[in-house]
Design a protein around this motif. Sequence first.
Motif, PDB file in Angstrom:
ATOM      1  N   ARG A  68      -0.800  11.044   2.994  1.00 39.71           N
ATOM      2  CA  ARG A  68      -0.922   9.723   2.958  1.00 39.71           C
ATOM      3  C   ARG A  68      -1.003   8.985   1.693  1.00 39.71           C
ATOM      4  NH1 ARG A  68      -6.073   8.425   6.945  1.00 39.71           N
ATOM      5  NH2 ARG A  68      -6.211   6.859   5.119  1.00 39.71           N
ATOM      6  N   PHE A  69      -0.791   7.718   1.890  1.00 41.15           N
ATOM      7  CA  PHE A  69      -0.568   6.744   0.652  1.00 41.15           C
ATOM      8  C   PHE A  69      -1.868   6.940  -0.080  1.00 41.15           C
ATOM      9  CE2 PHE A  69      -2.492   3.928   3.677  1.00 41.15           C
ATOM     10  CZ  PHE A  69      -3.229   3.373   2.955  1.00 41.15           C
ATOM     11  N   ASP A  70      -3.036   6.956   0.436  1.00 42.19           N
ATOM     12  CA  ASP A  70      -4.215   7.069  -0.213  1.00 42.19           C
ATOM     13  C   ASP A  70      -4.713   8.431  -0.672  1.00 42.19           C
ATOM     14  OD1 ASP A  70      -4.643   7.782   2.379  1.00 42.19           O
ATOM     15  OD2 ASP A  70      -6.410   6.423   2.607  1.00 42.19           O
ATOM     16  N   ASP A  71      -3.880   9.192  -0.512  1.00 41.07           N
ATOM     17  CA  ASP A  71      -4.081  10.513  -0.911  1.00 41.07           C
ATOM     18  C   ASP A  71      -3.458  11.254  -2.126  1.00 41.07           C
ATOM     19  OD1 ASP A  71      -4.091  13.286  -0.799  1.00 41.07           O
ATOM     20  OD2 ASP A  71      -2.531  13.441   0.990  1.00 41.07           O
ATOM     21  N   PRO A  72      -4.426  11.601  -3.104  1.00 39.90           N
ATOM     22  CA  PRO A  72      -3.886  11.889  -4.371  1.00 39.90           C
ATOM     23  C   PRO A  72      -2.931  13.014  -4.359  1.00 39.90           C
ATOM     24  CG  PRO A  72      -6.295  11.901  -4.247  1.00 39.90           C
ATOM     25  CD  PRO A  72      -5.864  11.647  -2.876  1.00 39.90           C
ATOM     26  N   ALA A  73      -3.066  13.948  -3.447  1.00 35.89           N
ATOM     27  CA  ALA A  73      -1.863  15.034  -3.292  1.00 35.89           C
ATOM     28  C   ALA A  73      -0.493  14.335  -2.787  1.00 35.89           C
ATOM     29  CB  ALA A  73      -2.388  16.100  -2.307  1.00 35.89           C
ATOM     30  N   SER A  74      -0.536  13.247  -2.313  1.00 36.79           N
ATOM     31  CA  SER A  74       0.659  12.654  -1.752  1.00 36.79           C
ATOM     32  C   SER A  74       1.702  12.147  -2.754  1.00 36.79           C
ATOM     33  CB  SER A  74       0.341  11.664  -0.748  1.00 36.79           C
ATOM     34  OG  SER A  74       1.677  11.080  -0.032  1.00 36.79           O
ATOM     35  N   HIS A  75       2.990  12.278  -2.578  1.00 36.69           N
ATOM     36  CA  HIS A  75       4.104  11.759  -3.580  1.00 36.69           C
ATOM     37  C   HIS A  75       3.695  10.190  -3.429  1.00 36.69           C
ATOM     38  CE1 HIS A  75       7.129  15.577  -3.423  1.00 36.69           C
ATOM     39  NE2 HIS A  75       5.803  15.463  -4.146  1.00 36.69           N
ATOM     40  N   SER A  76       3.502   9.865  -2.298  1.00 35.09           N
ATOM     41  CA  SER A  76       3.203   8.270  -2.172  1.00 35.09           C
ATOM     42  C   SER A  76       2.269   7.560  -2.845  1.00 35.09           C
ATOM     43  CB  SER A  76       3.411   7.950  -0.522  1.00 35.09           C
ATOM     44  OG  SER A  76       2.346   8.529   0.068  1.00 35.09           O
ATOM     45  N   PHE A  77       1.146   8.540  -3.384  1.00 37.40           N
ATOM     46  CA  PHE A  77       0.135   7.947  -3.881  1.00 37.40           C
ATOM     47  C   PHE A  77       0.685   7.269  -5.159  1.00 37.40           C
ATOM     48  CE2 PHE A  77      -3.758   8.657  -6.847  1.00 37.40           C
ATOM     49  CZ  PHE A  77      -4.725   8.036  -5.885  1.00 37.40           C
ATOM     50  N   GLY A  78       0.037   5.864  -5.285  1.00 35.04           N
ATOM     51  CA  GLY A  78       0.750   5.061  -6.586  1.00 35.04           C
ATOM     52  C   GLY A  78       1.936   4.341  -6.349  1.00 35.04           C
ATOM     53  N   GLY A  79       2.088   4.076  -5.058  1.00 33.04           N
ATOM     54  CA  GLY A  79       3.272   3.252  -4.640  1.00 33.04           C
ATOM     55  C   GLY A  79       4.681   3.808  -4.684  1.00 33.04           C
ATOM     56  N   GLY A  82      10.842   5.942  -7.530  1.00 30.84           N
ATOM     57  CA  GLY A  82      11.559   7.219  -7.662  1.00 30.84           C
ATOM     58  C   GLY A  82      11.847   7.948  -6.171  1.00 30.84           C
ATOM     59  N   ARG A  83      11.723   9.049  -6.442  1.00 33.29           N
ATOM     60  CA  ARG A  83      12.207   9.868  -4.958  1.00 33.29           C
ATOM     61  C   ARG A  83      11.400   9.552  -3.822  1.00 33.29           C
ATOM     62  NH1 ARG A  83       9.435  15.830  -6.183  1.00 33.29           N
ATOM     63  NH2 ARG A  83       7.428  14.957  -6.686  1.00 33.29           N
ATOM     64  N   ASN A  84      10.210   9.099  -3.801  1.00 32.97           N
ATOM     65  CA  ASN A  84       9.123   8.747  -2.927  1.00 32.97           C
ATOM     66  C   ASN A  84       9.527   7.466  -1.891  1.00 32.97           C
ATOM     67  OD1 ASN A  84       8.172   6.620  -3.835  1.00 32.97           O
ATOM     68  ND2 ASN A  84       6.327   7.582  -4.347  1.00 32.97           N
ATOM     69  N   VAL A  85      10.612   6.609  -2.354  1.00 32.05           N
ATOM     70  CA  VAL A  85      10.768   5.158  -1.714  1.00 32.05           C
ATOM     71  C   VAL A  85      10.849   5.267  -0.277  1.00 32.05           C
ATOM     72  CG1 VAL A  85      11.585   4.109  -3.841  1.00 32.05           C
ATOM     73  CG2 VAL A  85      13.183   5.217  -2.442  1.00 32.05           C
ATOM     74  N   VAL A  86      11.649   6.521   0.097  1.00 26.29           N
ATOM     75  CA  VAL A  86      11.993   6.853   1.529  1.00 26.29           C
ATOM     76  C   VAL A  86      10.445   6.733   2.325  1.00 26.29           C
ATOM     77  CG1 VAL A  86      12.149   9.253   1.449  1.00 26.29           C
ATOM     78  CG2 VAL A  86      13.228   8.042   3.410  1.00 26.29           C
ATOM     79  N   LYS A 112       3.575   2.799   9.509  1.00 21.42           N
ATOM     80  CA  LYS A 112       3.892   1.501   9.535  1.00 21.42           C
ATOM     81  C   LYS A 112       5.011   1.392   8.288  1.00 21.42           C
ATOM     82  CE  LYS A 112       0.850  -0.719  12.643  1.00 21.42           C
ATOM     83  NZ  LYS A 112       0.240   0.453  12.646  1.00 21.42           N
ATOM     84  N   VAL A 113       6.071   0.468   7.994  1.00 18.41           N
ATOM     85  CA  VAL A 113       6.858   0.435   7.109  1.00 18.41           C
ATOM     86  C   VAL A 113       6.076  -0.120   5.998  1.00 18.41           C
ATOM     87  CG1 VAL A 113       8.735  -1.225   6.144  1.00 18.41           C
ATOM     88  CG2 VAL A 113       8.945   0.020   8.455  1.00 18.41           C
ATOM     89  N   GLY A 114       6.154   0.659   4.908  1.00 17.57           N
ATOM     90  CA  GLY A 114       5.351   0.196   3.646  1.00 17.57           C
ATOM     91  C   GLY A 114       4.038   1.060   3.338  1.00 17.57           C
ATOM     92  N   GLU A 115       3.617   1.742   4.275  1.00 21.18           N
ATOM     93  CA  GLU A 115       2.549   2.596   4.426  1.00 21.18           C
ATOM     94  C   GLU A 115       2.554   3.809   3.543  1.00 21.18           C
ATOM     95  OE1 GLU A 115      -0.444   1.287   7.944  1.00 21.18           O
ATOM     96  OE2 GLU A 115       0.896   2.971   8.433  1.00 21.18           O
ATOM     97  N   GLY A 116       3.802   4.410   3.594  1.00 21.15           N
ATOM     98  CA  GLY A 116       3.951   5.468   2.577  1.00 21.15           C
ATOM     99  C   GLY A 116       3.156   6.817   2.970  1.00 21.15           C
ATOM    100  N   SER A 117       3.596   7.073   4.219  1.00 22.26           N
ATOM    101  CA  SER A 117       2.805   8.181   5.082  1.00 22.26           C
ATOM    102  C   SER A 117       3.858   9.333   5.438  1.00 22.26           C
ATOM    103  CB  SER A 117       1.795   7.778   6.233  1.00 22.26           C
ATOM    104  OG  SER A 117       1.143   8.826   6.688  1.00 22.26           O
ATOM    105  N   ALA A 118       3.686  10.580   5.355  1.00 16.05           N
ATOM    106  CA  ALA A 118       4.757  11.469   5.825  1.00 16.05           C
ATOM    107  C   ALA A 118       3.998  12.919   6.218  1.00 16.05           C
ATOM    108  CB  ALA A 118       5.741  11.640   4.773  1.00 16.05           C
TER     109      ALA A 118
END
Length: 207
Positions: A68-79, A82-86, A112-118
């Motif tokens: 998840r976006f609020d998860d320090p282990a996630s590539h999406s953490f920090g917004g 780079g590679r994580n935009v998808v 949802k779009v913009g949430e950064g979850s995978a």
Amino acid sequence: MVGMPSLGDARIAAVEYRALGPVRRLVAPEFLYELADRAAPRLLGWHLESRVDGMLSKLALTEVEAYRFDDPASHSFGGPRGRNVVMFDRPGLLYVYRSYGLHWCANVVCGKVGEGSAILLRAGTVIAGEETMISRRGRSANLTTGPGNLCQALGLTGLHNKIDLFDPRSPVRLLPGKPPSSIRITPRIGISKAIDKPWRFLAVEPG
DNA sequence: TGCTTGATTAACT
DNA sequence: GTTAATCAAGCAC
């Protein structure tokens, strides 16, 4: 066995709609619009079908992890950068990245779009194309266990980043399958941050 | 520009 | 159990 979330029924929520053109396409099922820790267990049993290089290979997902976006282990953490935009794009897209400079790892974008979850795809059982997988892997052991092996077996690479898994024209697709009888939940593997989060989900079949 | 880290795997001992 | 393989991303300078 740590617990078993309520999965509800096995209704396939893929919503069909008509695009402006003559091509009909599918959008992601409703549960993929939820954050990864809720969506991930629902993905178990779904079929991942690859027609990469014109060869069919298919597996049923048996192990996934939520990021998840609020998860320090996630590539999406920090917004998004780079590679994580998808990961911040729409649910149902495939996010493929290089791990340890060696392996490819595949994720299904959710939320949802913009949430950064995978959802990281870690393992599956072979349904079709075993010979193709053995050929790609160069061995028959551990054909589709481990995220790197799974990608290699299906022929997935960075070329397939951002593919829409619910577009019938895509070489890699997600198709409805049979939900597991029960689900085992454990902490995630191979990470150094947020290691306490119980966000690894494994399909458990009796026997 | 250069260094460090890493959602790993397999081949070792 | 230990370690080598191997490289993109992220960050510090």
